[in-house]
Scaffold this active site. Structure first.
Site, PDB file in Angstrom:
ATOM      1  N   CYS A 125       0.813  -1.220   0.000  1.00  0.00           N
ATOM      2  CA  CYS A 125       0.000   0.000   0.000  1.00  0.00           C
ATOM      3  C   CYS A 125       0.844   1.267   0.000  1.00  0.00           C
ATOM      4  O   CYS A 125       0.463   2.266  -0.610  1.00  0.00           O
ATOM      5  CB  CYS A 125      -0.961   0.008   1.190  1.00  0.00           C
ATOM      6  SG  CYS A 125      -0.179  -0.220   2.804  1.00  0.00           S
ATOM      7  N   HIS A 180      -1.597   0.399   7.329  1.00  0.00           N
ATOM      8  CA  HIS A 180      -2.225   0.714   6.043  1.00  0.00           C
ATOM      9  C   HIS A 180      -1.838   2.146   5.682  1.00  0.00           C
ATOM     10  O   HIS A 180      -1.455   2.939   6.563  1.00  0.00           O
ATOM     11  CB  HIS A 180      -3.744   0.573   6.116  1.00  0.00           C
ATOM     12  CG  HIS A 180      -4.420   0.639   4.784  1.00  0.00           C
ATOM     13  ND1 HIS A 180      -4.005  -0.102   3.701  1.00  0.00           N
ATOM     14  CD2 HIS A 180      -5.483   1.380   4.343  1.00  0.00           C
ATOM     15  CE1 HIS A 180      -4.768   0.162   2.661  1.00  0.00           C
ATOM     16  NE2 HIS A 180      -5.665   1.067   3.019  1.00  0.00           N
ATOM     17  N   ASP A 207      -8.108   5.689  -1.320  1.00  0.00           N
ATOM     18  CA  ASP A 207      -7.675   4.400  -0.769  1.00  0.00           C
ATOM     19  C   ASP A 207      -7.924   3.330  -1.815  1.00  0.00           C
ATOM     20  O   ASP A 207      -9.065   2.934  -2.063  1.00  0.00           O
ATOM     21  CB  ASP A 207      -8.431   4.083   0.519  1.00  0.00           C
ATOM     22  CG  ASP A 207      -7.983   2.768   1.162  1.00  0.00           C
ATOM     23  OD1 ASP A 207      -7.093   2.093   0.593  1.00  0.00           O
ATOM     24  OD2 ASP A 207      -8.523   2.416   2.227  1.00  0.00           O
TER      25      ASP A 207
END
Length: 216
Positions: A19, A73, A91
């Site tokens: 990520c 994250h 996201d």
């Protein structure tokens, strides 16, 4: 140019389990495509000292509510300065609208009203995108097991190296503790995010407040 109400997520590079690199490339693409200026983007790392943080509406989840426990994250928040405009969250791993409004992402994806045990309390490291793009580096060592095997296939492109030649500092971005969050969100803390390489740490109740304090 203002970001559209909905963008095509498939137009952005995405490698599962990477990520931080996905957000790095997302920031670069948003700027290169003229969607937003880099100065309006903030990279937000979410984790805690236990490396257990729950998020809802995540594509990797196998549950109907999309909840998953990540060790960390990374998302991108876009500060929108036009009158009556709202801040956005990008996201790539979320099933919520892309981008989402910050308010809806917090209420539906983070759910601060959901009472969590202390070990699951989330900390947010907010880093100004221009600093992140300049200083972030990862040689992906964190994705190899003790025998040197990949725990998840890496991206095909070369690892990200910082402008000063640093090859790996991801650990500095994801190491965070609830005891280190700001006591108060104010002018000093907001100003600090524009100068500190590793940004500032806020608690989940301070996230929206922090972005509301950034002058338009």
């Amino acid at each position: 140019m203002m970001a559209s109400a909905s963008s095509d997520v498939s137009q952005f590079h995405h490698t599962p389990s990477y990520c931080e690199e996905n957000v790095y490339l997302l920031c670069k693409k948003l700027c290169a495509d003229g969607v937003v200026d880099a100065s309006d983007l903030f990279v937000v790392f979410i984790s805690n000292e236990h490396k257990h943080i729950p998020l809802w509406h995540q594509k990797a989840s196998h549950r109907a509510d999309g909840i998953i426990l990540w060790d960390y994250h990374v998302i991108c928040v876009q500060k929108r300065k036009q009158a009556k405009s709202v801040d956005l969250v990008w996201d790539l791993d979320s099933t919520l609208s892309f981008p989402s409004t910050l308010a809806s992402y917090v209420s539906d994806g983070i759910r601060p009203s959901f009472e969590l045990f202390s070990e699951f309390q989330r900390v947010f490291r907010i880093v100004h995108a221009p600093l992140f793009l300049r200083y972030f580096a990862s040689d992906r060592r964190h994705m190899k097991d003790s025998e040197g095997n990949w725990m998840s296939p890496p991206p095909e492109y070369k690892p990200i190296v910082a402008q000063d030649g640093t090859v790996h500092n991801l650990n500095q971005f994801i190491e965070m503790s609830t005891k280190d969050v700001l006591e108060d969100v104010g002018e000093d803390s907001v100003n600090a995010v524009f100068t500190k390489q590793l940004g500032v740490l806020v608690g989940e109740s301070q996230l929206e407040q922090f972005f509301s304090c950034i002058s338009s």
